[in-house]
Motif scaffolding. Structure first.
Motif, mmCIF file in Angstrom:
data_model
loop_
_atom_site.group_PDB
_atom_site.id
_atom_site.type_symbol
_atom_site.label_atom_id
_atom_site.label_comp_id
_atom_site.label_asym_id
_atom_site.label_seq_id
_atom_site.Cartn_x
_atom_site.Cartn_y
_atom_site.Cartn_z
ATOM 1 N N HIS A 47 -43.796 -81.314 -7.383
ATOM 2 C CA HIS A 47 -44.790 -82.796 -7.727
ATOM 3 C C HIS A 47 -43.836 -83.290 -6.596
ATOM 4 O O HIS A 47 -42.253 -83.175 -7.415
ATOM 5 C CB HIS A 47 -44.632 -82.208 -9.156
ATOM 6 N N LYS A 48 -44.555 -84.525 -7.171
ATOM 7 C CA LYS A 48 -43.379 -85.779 -6.768
ATOM 8 C C LYS A 48 -43.517 -87.438 -7.136
ATOM 9 O O LYS A 48 -44.249 -86.709 -7.287
ATOM 10 C CB LYS A 48 -43.848 -86.348 -4.906
ATOM 11 N N VAL A 49 -42.501 -88.270 -7.225
ATOM 12 C CA VAL A 49 -42.550 -89.232 -7.975
ATOM 13 C C VAL A 49 -43.769 -90.352 -7.946
ATOM 14 O O VAL A 49 -43.056 -90.425 -6.528
ATOM 15 C CB VAL A 49 -41.603 -89.797 -8.410
ATOM 16 N N VAL A 50 -44.250 -90.744 -8.064
ATOM 17 C CA VAL A 50 -45.282 -91.859 -7.521
ATOM 18 C C VAL A 50 -45.225 -93.302 -8.189
ATOM 19 O O VAL A 50 -45.651 -94.636 -6.634
ATOM 20 C CB VAL A 50 -46.788 -90.747 -7.144
ATOM 21 N N SER A 51 -44.595 -93.090 -9.416
ATOM 22 C CA SER A 51 -43.900 -94.562 -9.995
ATOM 23 C C SER A 51 -43.498 -93.997 -11.642
ATOM 24 O O SER A 51 -43.387 -93.323 -11.556
ATOM 25 C CB SER A 51 -45.954 -95.061 -10.207
ATOM 26 N N PHE A 93 -45.329 -87.843 -11.395
ATOM 27 C CA PHE A 93 -45.837 -87.196 -10.559
ATOM 28 C C PHE A 93 -47.270 -86.678 -10.186
ATOM 29 O O PHE A 93 -47.756 -86.509 -10.797
ATOM 30 C CB PHE A 93 -45.445 -86.032 -10.872
ATOM 31 N N ARG A 94 -47.732 -86.567 -9.151
ATOM 32 C CA ARG A 94 -48.530 -85.852 -8.028
ATOM 33 C C ARG A 94 -47.612 -84.958 -7.602
ATOM 34 O O ARG A 94 -47.120 -84.287 -7.049
ATOM 35 C CB ARG A 94 -49.079 -86.790 -7.846
ATOM 36 N N ARG A 95 -49.118 -84.141 -8.183
ATOM 37 C CA ARG A 95 -48.660 -82.258 -7.237
ATOM 38 C C ARG A 95 -49.347 -82.472 -5.553
ATOM 39 O O ARG A 95 -50.072 -83.194 -5.204
ATOM 40 C CB ARG A 95 -49.943 -81.649 -7.593
ATOM 41 N N TYR A 96 -48.106 -82.381 -4.709
ATOM 42 C CA TYR A 96 -48.503 -81.983 -3.579
ATOM 43 C C TYR A 96 -48.768 -80.139 -3.010
ATOM 44 O O TYR A 96 -48.270 -79.436 -3.431
ATOM 45 C CB TYR A 96 -47.670 -82.474 -2.701
ATOM 46 N N ASP A 118 -47.206 -81.545 3.101
ATOM 47 C CA ASP A 118 -46.965 -83.247 2.682
ATOM 48 C C ASP A 118 -48.556 -83.945 2.222
ATOM 49 O O ASP A 118 -48.368 -85.142 2.472
ATOM 50 C CB ASP A 118 -46.761 -83.893 4.002
ATOM 51 N N VAL A 119 -49.683 -83.444 1.469
ATOM 52 C CA VAL A 119 -50.872 -83.485 1.065
ATOM 53 C C VAL A 119 -50.775 -83.436 -0.367
ATOM 54 O O VAL A 119 -50.554 -82.678 -1.498
ATOM 55 C CB VAL A 119 -51.284 -82.782 2.008
ATOM 56 N N PRO A 120 -50.892 -84.740 -1.195
ATOM 57 C CA PRO A 120 -51.251 -84.698 -1.859
ATOM 58 C C PRO A 120 -52.790 -84.472 -2.777
ATOM 59 O O PRO A 120 -53.306 -84.516 -2.298
ATOM 60 C CB PRO A 120 -50.720 -86.283 -2.465
ATOM 61 N N VAL A 121 -52.466 -83.854 -3.841
ATOM 62 C CA VAL A 121 -53.652 -83.634 -4.806
ATOM 63 C C VAL A 121 -54.424 -84.779 -5.019
ATOM 64 O O VAL A 121 -53.998 -84.436 -6.664
ATOM 65 C CB VAL A 121 -53.989 -82.602 -4.663
ATOM 66 N N ILE A 122 -55.184 -85.014 -4.835
ATOM 67 C CA ILE A 122 -56.257 -86.387 -6.240
ATOM 68 C C ILE A 122 -56.393 -85.522 -7.032
ATOM 69 O O ILE A 122 -57.381 -84.399 -7.584
ATOM 70 C CB ILE A 122 -57.190 -86.602 -5.626
ATOM 71 N N GLY A 123 -55.637 -86.042 -8.640
ATOM 72 C CA GLY A 123 -56.347 -86.417 -9.686
ATOM 73 C C GLY A 123 -55.876 -85.122 -10.580
ATOM 74 O O GLY A 123 -56.290 -84.680 -11.609
ATOM 75 N N THR A 124 -54.360 -84.923 -9.840
ATOM 76 C CA THR A 124 -53.626 -83.903 -11.071
ATOM 77 C C THR A 124 -52.014 -84.681 -11.252
ATOM 78 O O THR A 124 -51.438 -83.748 -11.344
ATOM 79 C CB THR A 124 -52.980 -82.692 -9.450
ATOM 80 N N ASN A 125 -52.206 -85.748 -11.828
ATOM 81 C CA ASN A 125 -51.381 -86.604 -11.914
ATOM 82 C C ASN A 125 -50.268 -85.734 -13.476
ATOM 83 O O ASN A 125 -51.637 -85.719 -13.586
ATOM 84 C CB ASN A 125 -51.118 -87.967 -12.026
ATOM 85 N N LEU A 126 -48.984 -86.263 -13.100
ATOM 86 C CA LEU A 126 -48.719 -85.458 -14.205
ATOM 87 C C LEU A 126 -47.443 -86.571 -15.222
ATOM 88 O O LEU A 126 -47.129 -87.298 -14.333
ATOM 89 C CB LEU A 126 -47.600 -84.290 -14.206
ATOM 90 N N VAL A 127 -47.359 -86.535 -16.198
ATOM 91 C CA VAL A 127 -46.671 -87.937 -16.648
ATOM 92 C C VAL A 127 -45.931 -87.494 -17.917
ATOM 93 O O VAL A 127 -45.839 -86.644 -18.715
ATOM 94 C CB VAL A 127 -47.898 -89.035 -17.598
ATOM 95 N N LEU A 162 -55.126 -78.385 6.273
ATOM 96 C CA LEU A 162 -55.200 -79.531 5.320
ATOM 97 C C LEU A 162 -54.848 -80.269 6.905
ATOM 98 O O LEU A 162 -54.073 -79.948 7.592
ATOM 99 C CB LEU A 162 -54.093 -79.155 4.093
ATOM 100 N N ILE A 163 -55.919 -81.498 6.885
ATOM 101 C CA ILE A 163 -55.427 -82.361 8.261
ATOM 102 C C ILE A 163 -53.859 -83.190 7.601
ATOM 103 O O ILE A 163 -54.109 -83.807 9.436
ATOM 104 C CB ILE A 163 -56.675 -83.534 8.707
ATOM 105 N N GLY A 164 -53.474 -83.562 7.324
ATOM 106 C CA GLY A 164 -52.550 -84.558 7.054
ATOM 107 C C GLY A 164 -52.995 -85.729 6.567
ATOM 108 O O GLY A 164 -54.065 -86.431 6.835
ATOM 109 N N LEU A 165 -52.416 -86.820 6.016
ATOM 110 C CA LEU A 165 -52.806 -87.782 5.619
ATOM 111 C C LEU A 165 -52.878 -88.669 6.790
ATOM 112 O O LEU A 165 -53.824 -89.651 6.875
ATOM 113 C CB LEU A 165 -51.258 -88.653 4.606
#
Length: 219
Positions: free
Chosen positions: A141-145, A159-162, A165-174, A206-209
């Motif tokens: 996980h990485k901090v997003v806000s 936090f968001r799961r990665y 280098d690709v974030p996984v949408i819908g997996t935020n952790l608080v 995974l193609i990357g951002l």
């Protein structure tokens, strides 16, 4: 003779009541020396794990327990600790594997504005709690806000799961930090324990951002 017999019976009854009261008090508030099982199997082991992770003190003498065998629900146990004479409480939910799904310490917080706490200090505290809850969360996980709530005197770290280098949408952790003493006020694991590793595989294409942005711009 009858009077003496009545006296002995009365003393025995008083002794029995005292012993019973003492045992009850110890059961509610006494410390335990049992080792904590990281992969709990019994209800007691779930309770011990939660108390160790969140350092729930023995003055939280009241414990309510909810259980669920519903396979569609991630939660198996919900624990609610409170004090006999207090107005705060602690809620912890866990899944069948003993993972912490959520935590909430509700209390009358000191909402006066304190000296400014830096984002760096808040993130450091959040990572400390994250590692204590489940060290596997830190690496993925990485901090997003970081959001401040001046009224509650708290800061929420999202936090968001990665995967790489690709974030996984819908997996935020608080994680929410109480800025008055930097204690943990709230935690929600989001979908981490529902979205399994094999679902989000490092071997996936995974193609990357940057590549994804290029494809979007071509549409």
């Amino acid at each position: 003779m009858k009077s003496k017999t009545k006296f002995i019976i009365s003393m025995l009854l008083i002794f029995t009541m005292l012993v019973g009261t003492s045992c009850s008090t110890m059961a509610k508030g006494g410390k335990t020396s049992k080792a904590v099982n990281k992969n709990p199997k019994t209800e007691e082991e779930y309770i011990l794990k939660a108390k160790e992770i969140f350092e729930i003190s023995d003055d939280y003498t009241e414990l309510d327990i909810e259980t669920s065998d519903n396979k569609d629900r991630s939660e198996k146990y919900r624990f609610h600790w409170s004090r006999e004479d207090g107005d705060d409480g602690i809620n912890v939910s866990m899944d069948k594997e003993g993972n912490i799904i959520s935590y909430n310490h509700y209390a009358n917080r000191d909402n006066k504005i304190k000296d400014h706490v830096s984002r760096e200090a808040i993130e450091k505290a959040a990572f400390k709690y994250l590692e204590k809850i489940d060290k596997n969360l830190v690496a993925s996980h990485k901090v997003v806000s970081v959001d401040y709530d001046k009224y509650e005197n708290t800061a929420s770290v999202t936090f968001r799961r990665y995967v790489g280098d690709v974030p996984v949408i819908g997996t935020n952790l608080v994680i929410q930090i109480d800025l008055s003493d930097m204690s943990l006020a709230y935690y929600d694991s989001g979908l981490y324990y529902l979205v399994k590793d094999e679902t989000v595989s490092k071997d996936a294409k995974l193609i990357g951002l940057d590549h994804a942005k290029e494809k979007i711009e071509k549409v």
